[in-house]
Design a protein around this motif. Structure first.
Motif, PDB file in Angstrom:
ATOM      1  N   THR A   3      -6.489  -3.448   0.923  1.00 31.29           N
ATOM      2  CA  THR A   3      -5.890  -4.310   1.947  1.00 31.29           C
ATOM      3  C   THR A   3      -4.861  -5.427   0.819  1.00 31.29           C
ATOM      4  O   THR A   3      -5.140  -5.109  -0.168  1.00 31.29           O
ATOM      5  CB  THR A   3      -7.033  -5.130   2.269  1.00 31.29           C
ATOM      6  N   VAL A  19      -2.470  -6.447   5.773  1.00 36.24           N
ATOM      7  CA  VAL A  19      -2.388  -5.044   6.052  1.00 36.24           C
ATOM      8  C   VAL A  19      -3.637  -4.543   5.577  1.00 36.24           C
ATOM      9  O   VAL A  19      -4.506  -5.149   4.636  1.00 36.24           O
ATOM     10  CB  VAL A  19      -1.105  -4.313   5.465  1.00 36.24           C
ATOM     11  N   ASN A  20      -4.112  -3.520   6.150  1.00 32.81           N
ATOM     12  CA  ASN A  20      -5.336  -2.830   5.996  1.00 32.81           C
ATOM     13  C   ASN A  20      -4.928  -1.236   6.091  1.00 32.81           C
ATOM     14  O   ASN A  20      -4.744  -0.662   7.092  1.00 32.81           O
ATOM     15  CB  ASN A  20      -6.486  -2.993   6.690  1.00 32.81           C
ATOM     16  N   LEU A  21      -4.654  -0.675   4.812  1.00 32.04           N
ATOM     17  CA  LEU A  21      -4.249   0.779   4.946  1.00 32.04           C
ATOM     18  C   LEU A  21      -5.274   1.822   5.548  1.00 32.04           C
ATOM     19  O   LEU A  21      -4.972   3.066   6.046  1.00 32.04           O
ATOM     20  CB  LEU A  21      -3.886   1.330   3.700  1.00 32.04           C
ATOM     21  N   SER A  44       2.064   0.231  13.581  1.00 26.70           N
ATOM     22  CA  SER A  44       0.709   0.114  13.394  1.00 26.70           C
ATOM     23  C   SER A  44      -0.246   1.010  14.018  1.00 26.70           C
ATOM     24  O   SER A  44      -0.983   1.580  13.420  1.00 26.70           O
ATOM     25  CB  SER A  44       0.232  -1.436  13.659  1.00 26.70           C
ATOM     26  N   SER A  47       0.289   4.688  12.736  1.00 27.82           N
ATOM     27  CA  SER A  47      -0.094   5.033  11.354  1.00 27.82           C
ATOM     28  C   SER A  47      -1.346   4.798  11.062  1.00 27.82           C
ATOM     29  O   SER A  47      -2.102   5.057  10.019  1.00 27.82           O
ATOM     30  CB  SER A  47       0.918   3.985  10.361  1.00 27.82           C
ATOM     31  N   ILE A  49      -2.590   1.887  10.322  1.00 23.11           N
ATOM     32  CA  ILE A  49      -2.475   0.829   9.151  1.00 23.11           C
ATOM     33  C   ILE A  49      -2.852  -0.698  10.185  1.00 23.11           C
ATOM     34  O   ILE A  49      -1.751  -0.968  10.964  1.00 23.11           O
ATOM     35  CB  ILE A  49      -1.159   0.835   8.410  1.00 23.11           C
ATOM     36  N   ILE A  78       2.230  -3.572   1.865  1.00 22.86           N
ATOM     37  CA  ILE A  78       1.913  -2.064   1.777  1.00 22.86           C
ATOM     38  C   ILE A  78       1.829  -1.482   0.321  1.00 22.86           C
ATOM     39  O   ILE A  78       0.809  -0.990  -0.153  1.00 22.86           O
ATOM     40  CB  ILE A  78       2.719  -1.040   2.763  1.00 22.86           C
ATOM     41  N   ARG A 175       1.298   7.606   7.990  1.00 28.44           N
ATOM     42  CA  ARG A 175      -0.138   7.826   7.905  1.00 28.44           C
ATOM     43  C   ARG A 175      -0.579   8.961   6.848  1.00 28.44           C
ATOM     44  O   ARG A 175      -1.586   8.776   6.282  1.00 28.44           O
ATOM     45  CB  ARG A 175      -0.454   8.190   9.230  1.00 28.44           C
TER      46      ARG A 175
END
Length: 197
Positions: A3, A19-21, A44, A47, A49, A78, A175
């Motif tokens: 994150t 963001v949280n991958l 979002s 992906s 994310i 990111i 993604r």
């Protein structure tokens, strides 16, 4: 958790991004430009994310600064969340069909930002978004993350479908590229031992 949070304030924009991958595609987007919100939401969702993006920009001037800075801040977040990029897929590609439109996106989180753009629009605006800013959004995010990014419109006539197909294709490619590959055992996916820097 991969994150990151970015706060970016200039005379042109005031931005907060999270963001949280490893998310589920949850989003909370407010740029002041409705169609741009819709496109970032598509990115979002597809992906996976999670993205929270809040912007107050100088929209009384025009949309350029808000559009550009949204991409820069999301890209910086990111990049920060990726860290040294250990274990990621690195590469991603996607064919994105939307009715009569087909878009191809290929990318490499290489640390070498480069955009190849082979797409275009036949109208000046989508909603209130200036369509010339779509290419600029992708140029800005490729620079901020460090992505070699190829976007190609193979065919299509509806401008909304073209734009949405591009964002969805980018999302699906990202993604794949940011996901952790357990076979890599946390290794950085480069014979150089690092990506970028």
């Amino acid at each position: 958790m991969r994150t990151a949070s970015i706060a970016r304030k200039t005379h042109e924009t005031d931005i907060a991004v999270e963001v949280n991958l490893d998310g589920t595609g949850a989003y909370d987007i407010s740029t002041g430009i409705g169609f741009l919100d819709h496109m970032i939401e598509q990115f979002s969702r597809h992906s996976l994310i999670d993205i929270r993006c809040r912007i107050r920009g100088d929209l009384h001037v025009d949309q350029h600064h808000t559009t550009e800075d949204s991409a820069i801040a999301i890209g910086q977040a990111i990049s920060q969340a990726l860290g040294d990029k250990a274990g990621i897929g690195r590469y991603g590609q996607s064919y994105s069909p939307m009715d009569e439109t087909l878009v191809r996106v290929a990318l490499d989180i290489s640390g070498r930002p480069y955009l190849v753009w082979k797409a275009g629009f036949t109208q000046e605006k989508l909603g209130e978004l200036d369509t010339e800013l779509v290419e600029h959004w992708f140029h800005s995010i490729s620079q901020a993350v460090g992505i070699t990014l190829h976007i190609e419109l193979l065919y299509g006539t509806n401008n909304h479908h073209i734009c949405e197909g591009i964002f969805k294709g980018f999302a699906r490619a990202m993604r794949s590229a940011v996901e952790l590959d357990p076979r890599k055992g946390g290794a950085i996916p480069s014979t150089k031992g690092q990506l970028g820097g």
